[in-house]
Design a protein around this motif. Structure first.
Motif, PDB file in Angstrom:
ATOM      1  N   ILE A   1      -1.961 -32.985  19.049  1.00  0.00           N
ATOM      2  CA  ILE A   1      -2.829 -32.342  18.300  1.00  0.00           C
ATOM      3  C   ILE A   1      -1.340 -31.352  17.285  1.00  0.00           C
ATOM      4  CG2 ILE A   1      -4.243 -29.968  18.206  1.00  0.00           C
ATOM      5  CD1 ILE A   1      -5.655 -31.058  20.116  1.00  0.00           C
ATOM      6  N   VAL A   2      -0.596 -31.064  17.717  1.00  0.00           N
ATOM      7  CA  VAL A   2       0.057 -30.124  16.911  1.00  0.00           C
ATOM      8  C   VAL A   2       1.579 -31.534  15.645  1.00  0.00           C
ATOM      9  CG1 VAL A   2       2.145 -28.840  16.655  1.00  0.00           C
ATOM     10  CG2 VAL A   2       0.689 -28.529  18.523  1.00  0.00           C
ATOM     11  N   PHE A   3       0.919 -32.634  16.388  1.00  0.00           N
ATOM     12  CA  PHE A   3       1.442 -33.335  15.208  1.00  0.00           C
ATOM     13  C   PHE A   3       0.667 -33.468  13.979  1.00  0.00           C
ATOM     14  CE2 PHE A   3       2.025 -38.306  13.916  1.00  0.00           C
ATOM     15  CZ  PHE A   3       3.578 -37.469  13.678  1.00  0.00           C
ATOM     16  N   VAL A   4      -0.518 -33.908  14.326  1.00  0.00           N
ATOM     17  CA  VAL A   4      -1.334 -33.896  13.480  1.00  0.00           C
ATOM     18  C   VAL A   4      -1.440 -32.473  12.410  1.00  0.00           C
ATOM     19  CG1 VAL A   4      -3.639 -34.728  12.596  1.00  0.00           C
ATOM     20  CG2 VAL A   4      -2.684 -36.118  14.772  1.00  0.00           C
ATOM     21  N   ILE A   5      -1.600 -31.285  13.176  1.00  0.00           N
ATOM     22  CA  ILE A   5      -1.341 -30.456  11.985  1.00  0.00           C
ATOM     23  C   ILE A   5      -0.459 -30.838  11.580  1.00  0.00           C
ATOM     24  CG2 ILE A   5      -1.827 -28.010  12.321  1.00  0.00           C
ATOM     25  CD1 ILE A   5      -3.249 -28.504  15.494  1.00  0.00           C
ATOM     26  N   PHE A   6       0.195 -30.669  11.459  1.00  0.00           N
ATOM     27  CA  PHE A   6       2.166 -30.377  10.814  1.00  0.00           C
ATOM     28  C   PHE A   6       1.378 -31.409  10.114  1.00  0.00           C
ATOM     29  CE2 PHE A   6       5.445 -33.275  10.691  1.00  0.00           C
ATOM     30  CZ  PHE A   6       6.198 -32.822  10.041  1.00  0.00           C
ATOM     31  N   LEU A   7       1.307 -32.997  10.196  1.00  0.00           N
ATOM     32  CA  LEU A   7       1.034 -33.261   8.775  1.00  0.00           C
ATOM     33  C   LEU A   7       0.286 -33.120   7.974  1.00  0.00           C
ATOM     34  CD1 LEU A   7       0.785 -37.283  10.898  1.00  0.00           C
ATOM     35  CD2 LEU A   7       2.875 -36.149   9.491  1.00  0.00           C
TER      36      LEU A   7
ATOM     37  N   GLY B   1       1.683 -24.328  -1.840  1.00  0.00           N
ATOM     38  CA  GLY B   1       1.305 -25.289  -1.761  1.00  0.00           C
ATOM     39  C   GLY B   1       1.372 -24.880   0.196  1.00  0.00           C
ATOM     40  N   ALA B   2       1.889 -23.574   0.542  1.00  0.00           N
ATOM     41  CA  ALA B   2       1.781 -23.085   2.041  1.00  0.00           C
ATOM     42  C   ALA B   2       0.142 -23.256   2.201  1.00  0.00           C
ATOM     43  CB  ALA B   2       2.816 -21.981   2.154  1.00  0.00           C
ATOM     44  N   ALA B   3      -0.631 -22.641   0.673  1.00  0.00           N
ATOM     45  CA  ALA B   3      -1.674 -21.775   1.067  1.00  0.00           C
ATOM     46  C   ALA B   3      -2.500 -22.870   1.163  1.00  0.00           C
ATOM     47  CB  ALA B   3      -2.438 -21.387  -0.053  1.00  0.00           C
ATOM     48  N   ILE B   4      -1.859 -23.961   0.045  1.00  0.00           N
ATOM     49  CA  ILE B   4      -3.400 -25.125   0.151  1.00  0.00           C
ATOM     50  C   ILE B   4      -2.943 -26.582   1.998  1.00  0.00           C
ATOM     51  CG2 ILE B   4      -4.036 -27.916  -0.779  1.00  0.00           C
ATOM     52  CD1 ILE B   4      -2.511 -26.092  -3.588  1.00  0.00           C
ATOM     53  N   GLY B   5      -2.246 -26.142   2.169  1.00  0.00           N
ATOM     54  CA  GLY B   5      -1.763 -27.029   3.920  1.00  0.00           C
ATOM     55  C   GLY B   5      -2.072 -25.482   4.849  1.00  0.00           C
ATOM     56  N   MET B   6      -2.236 -24.947   4.667  1.00  0.00           N
ATOM     57  CA  MET B   6      -3.045 -23.948   5.776  1.00  0.00           C
ATOM     58  C   MET B   6      -4.385 -23.992   5.870  1.00  0.00           C
ATOM     59  SD  MET B   6      -3.207 -21.761   7.893  1.00  0.00           S
ATOM     60  CE  MET B   6      -1.208 -20.759   7.535  1.00  0.00           C
ATOM     61  N   GLY B   7      -5.296 -24.234   3.925  1.00  0.00           N
ATOM     62  CA  GLY B   7      -6.129 -24.629   4.338  1.00  0.00           C
ATOM     63  C   GLY B   7      -6.560 -26.372   4.950  1.00  0.00           C
ATOM     64  N   ILE B   8      -5.646 -26.944   5.007  1.00  0.00           N
ATOM     65  CA  ILE B   8      -5.634 -28.252   5.879  1.00  0.00           C
ATOM     66  C   ILE B   8      -6.010 -28.666   7.006  1.00  0.00           C
ATOM     67  CG2 ILE B   8      -4.433 -30.801   5.488  1.00  0.00           C
ATOM     68  CD1 ILE B   8      -4.206 -30.209   2.784  1.00  0.00           C
ATOM     69  N   THR B   9      -4.487 -27.151   7.328  1.00  0.00           N
ATOM     70  CA  THR B   9      -4.684 -27.389   8.850  1.00  0.00           C
ATOM     71  C   THR B   9      -5.971 -27.247   9.881  1.00  0.00           C
ATOM     72  OG1 THR B   9      -3.853 -24.935   9.036  1.00  0.00           O
ATOM     73  CG2 THR B   9      -2.190 -26.781   9.085  1.00  0.00           C
ATOM     74  N   TRP B  10      -6.814 -25.761   8.421  1.00  0.00           N
ATOM     75  CA  TRP B  10      -7.732 -25.740  10.114  1.00  0.00           C
ATOM     76  C   TRP B  10      -8.707 -27.352  10.127  1.00  0.00           C
ATOM     77  CZ3 TRP B  10      -8.392 -22.366  13.080  1.00  0.00           C
ATOM     78  CH2 TRP B  10      -7.636 -21.523  13.260  1.00  0.00           C
TER      79      TRP B  10
END
Lengths: 281, 280
Positions: free
Chosen positions: A147-153, A204-213
């Protein structure tokens, strides 16, 4: 929350300007109230008017959702779901930051490294993180790690790419001037390219954070659904679905939305701390 | 020129037969051709020439940003460009760029401290003390804690020159540093630069296409030809220091500007014609 309130204070104190902001606030409150009232009427239509509203009729009543939310707020299991999801998001996101930022910087500044690594990166990037779930489950020894790996990606590509992009757009004069004053390559990378790329990295981090959720919910749904121990808000929602508890499904949905909003807010705050200067011009 | 202390002996720049060609799809293009020039310690040498003539290429070779195709450059007898020499920038020849290159994420003080810290020449406390003292000397004490975005363009440029001087360079390389400024600000910049030079007579290689600026600031003007760049005229400006703006009304000043203008005009016409060809 308190930030929003204090931001409204001085605006209200200003007398002129056609009572603009408070009028907008009233409109917003009215629109939300009407929305909730409609939802309530639709849900209670069979009792009130003896008619069931097609399609929308299955939605739970807002009052029921509130009651369910109040019950959940005192349930430790609910908070445990928050905790687990946040932990996974934090783990995956921080790993993405720790690997993505240096990788982006190297891709931007080392040509031979870019020539070797970028093609692989570009081949893997279009694969959606969710499509990695089965492979991740096979590859990683525990479900938690997959799960963490997929979030990481989910966050990794965005963070790497925006770091790369930010670092490529650094004014060459800044780099030359640092070298001219005796900076070695690594100092230039760390003290010049990184801060210059920081606004891009924060975006980029803000967009990435959105994707992680998006990813954490999907990953938890899948892992929870396949009989794993799961946990987390996605699993909480899946449980509610299995129990046919519509109110709790909505509570879960709102919780996930809130969780995403809170992490983005935290990130924006951190971004402002990391880049307190104003850009030139 | 009276220049006391150890600084006076430093900063002799010798450029011999410098050639720089770039590879282009149409074959090698000469930017600098057989250019020879020497600059004495403490001298302010103004390089003027038409836009795009290769002045900056020459300056970048001195700065160590790129190699020469042939020829050599030596600073105080040490070869910094030439056969078998790897181009390498260094704090003995700091560049101040046309559009400014202060780090926007650092305050003025941190910007000024950057060089000695990067070189490991000073510890943080020493660097801070030296930076404070140098900014105070330059009349910039009030700007210490400002970020570049909070400063006027004039203050920014002056901070940048202090930042360069923090490295005790043998030569200061200025690439049209006052180009984008209005004439009032520029006049103040000129006097501030000359004041700084009076305090610490560093060698200055100054690129500009503004002839009045060149005459006002320079001990000597070197007029460069149209691309490829090569000196065509050297003009010693025999006006006393400290120079003041009142001098710009005098006959001597006007005469020098006129002489430089004529030399540059010939080259500008050539450059324009060449530009037409290149664009085609």
């Amino acid at each position: 929350m308190s930030g929003a309130l204090s931001a409204m204070g001085p605006r209200r104190a200003r007398p002129a300007r056609r009572a603009g902001p408070s009028q907008a606030g009233r409109r917003a409150a009215t629109s939300i109230a009407v929305f909730l009232l409609l939802g309530e009427l639709i849900a209670r239509a069979p009792a009130l008017f003896g008619v069931e509203v097609p399609v929308l009729g299955v939605l739970p009543a807002p009052s029921g959702v509130v009651a369910e939310a109040l019950r959940e707020l005192s349930d430790p299991a609910y908070w445990q779901s928050w905790y687990l999801s946040f932990l996974r998001v934090a783990g995956g996101f921080l790993a993405a930051l720790a690997l993505g930022v240096p990788l982006g910087l190297l891709l931007a500044t080392r040509r031979s490294f870019r020539n070797v690594v970028f093609p692989v990166f570009e081949v893997l990037r279009p694969i959606p993180p969710i499509a990695w779930v089965p492979a991740a489950i096979i590859f990683w020894p525990t479900q938690e790690l997959s799960i963490v790996f997929v979030i990481f990606l989910g966050a990794f590509y965005t963070i790497t790419f925006s770091t790369y992009h930010g670092a490529r757009q650094v004014d060459p004069a800044l780099v030359q001037s640092a070298r001219s004053m005796g900076s070695g390559q690594w100092r230039v990378l760390w003290r010049v390219v990184l801060p210059a790329a920081m606004p891009g990295i924060v975006t980029g981090a803000a967009i990435g954070m959105g994707i992680t959720w998006e990813v954490v919910v999907a990953a938890e749904l899948i892992s929870g659904g396949s009989g794993g121990s799961g946990g987390g808000l996605g699993h909480f929602m899946w449980d509610a679905y299995l129990a046919n508890n519509h109110e709790r499904i909505v509570v879960a949905m709102i919780s996930i939305g809130l969780a995403g909003y809170l992490s983005s807010t935290l990130l924006r705050r951190a971004g402002r701390l990391l880049a307190p200067w104003q850009p030139l011009k | 020129m009276t220049a006391g202390g150890a600084g006076a002996a430093r900063g002799r720049l010798v450029i011999e037969n410098a050639v720089k060609a770039y590879d282009t799809p149409a074959g090698p293009a000469l930017a600098v051709d057989n250019c020879s020039l020497s600059v004495e310690p403490g001298e302010i040498c103004m390089i003027v020439g038409p836009s795009g003539c290769g002045k900056t290429t020459l300056l970048n070779a001195v700065a160590g940003f790129h190699d020469l195709s042939s020829g050599r450059i030596a600073l105080d007898g040490v070869e910094i460009a030439g056969e078998g020499v790897q181009a390498e920038p260094g704090p003995d020849r700091v560049v101040v760029f046309q559009n400014g290159a202060l780090f926007p994420w650092m305050t003025a003080l941190d910007n000024v401290m950057f060089g000695p810290l990067a070189q490991g020449a000073l510890g943080p406390a020493q660097a801070r003390d030296k930076a404070r003292a140098m900014m105070a000397d330059a009349g910039l004490a009030d700007a210490q804690d400002m970020y570049p975005a909070q400063m006027s363009s004039g203050i920014r440029r002056r901070v940048e020159i202090v930042r360069a001087m923090m490295n005790d360079p043998a030569i200061l390389l200025l690439d049209e540093p006052y180009r984008a400024m209005d004439s009032l600000t520029r006049a103040m910049m000129h006097e501030a630069l000359l004041e700084m030079h009076a305090r610490r007579p560093v060698t200055i290689l100054f690129i500009t296409h503004d002839l009045e600026e060149a005459v006002f600031l320079g001990h000597r003007i070197v007029v460069m030809s149209a691309r490829p760049c090569r000196p065509t005229l050297e003009l010693d400006i025999d006006m006393p220091f400290p120079r003041k703006y009142a001098m710009t009304a005098g006959d001597a000043y006007r005469g020098y500007v006129q002489a430089a203008l004529e030399a540059v005009h010939v080259e500008a016409v050539k450059s324009f014609a060449a530009g037409e060809k290149e664009a085609a």
